[in-house]
Design a protein around this motif. Sequence first.
Motif: not given
Length: 374
Positions: A153-181
């Motif tokens: 229910g956060c309105d993101h006006l003052d939430c910088h100290d609450g719980p958070f997620h980090v979404a990370f997406v990358g491509s491998d050296a062959t440029w054929h595969f993407l992955w995310a976590s």
Amino acid sequence: MAPPPPPDLIDDAIVEILLRLPPDEPEHLFRAALVCKPWLRILCDPAFLRRYRAYHGDPPLLGLLHRLLLDGDSAPRFASTTSMPDFPHPGSDGRRTRPLDCRHGRVLVQMLDDDESAGYLVWNPVSGDWRAVPELDFDRATYTAAVFCTADGCDHLDCHDGPFHVAFVGSDATWHFLWASVYSSETGVWSTPVSLDNGRGFHIWPRRATLVGNEIIEMYFTMTQHTAIIGKYIWVKNCLSVVEPPPQATNSRWVSLMTMVDGSLGLAGAYDSSLYLWLRKVNSEGAAEWVVCRIIELKTKIPMENPSDRASVVGSAEGVGVIFVRTGVGLFIVELKSERVRKVDEPGAYFSVFPYMNFYTPDRGSLLSLARAL
């Protein structure tokens, strides 16, 4: 006889006046807090600060970090867009850093050690607090990431100290595969990664990603090789897919994804000295399509270094209607509502701009810091 002193304003009137001080020039709030003890009490009262944020809505743009195309990781610096002092960067002690995202009052910073990642920090520039995020043990040639609030229910006006997620997406050296976590601050671990064989040789363009949606957050990012394409990651469903960009944008790397006023996905690009804005919407047949919603002429608004100089879109700031455009003369802000242009930094090979938006409001600790800086 000397005239009598003017009557004191009652607290309610003072509150109504102070509520209207502009958040994009926070030094007014700090100077007002130093006028007298009653004003200091009002301006540091949590109830007033909640009213102030609700009154003004979207947080203001306080400053930016950036990545450079040719020079790699620039010297750590937080470029303020207001008259407040710059925030000290986590890399100010000499450590190499790389900004990856700014969102919901937080900055995601990658820490580097001898050209290898040494983990990540989620940093609150206003308070100076930071939290370490562990490194990912996966092959990635190119990548992008996003940090976002996950408080219910956060309105993101003052939430910088609450719980958070980090979404990370990358491509491998062959440029054929993407992955995310996804990393959760509440569990302290990364999720099991999902992968996608794109089969087309696209690699992620390491620029700031865009988030769309509230309950189900969709993360969009740009990819390229011979043509541009858009990647999509839905972390709740742990699903990766691709989205075709507008036909006019397939041959350009210099486009920026953005969140539109209605919460939908948008895209900005500069072509033939004009700034084009596209909106992705669902048509009457239920299919998604790109529609040009605005064209802004840049030739008379942004100075160029020479006739061959071209404008490039390098970022946007959600909620405040701002597009970042670079030319050989410098880095500029284009305000979409007024079409006003303002220079915010000197010339450089700007590749991706990370806007920091937050309410910078007084507390006794920050007042002491300001007093030392002034």
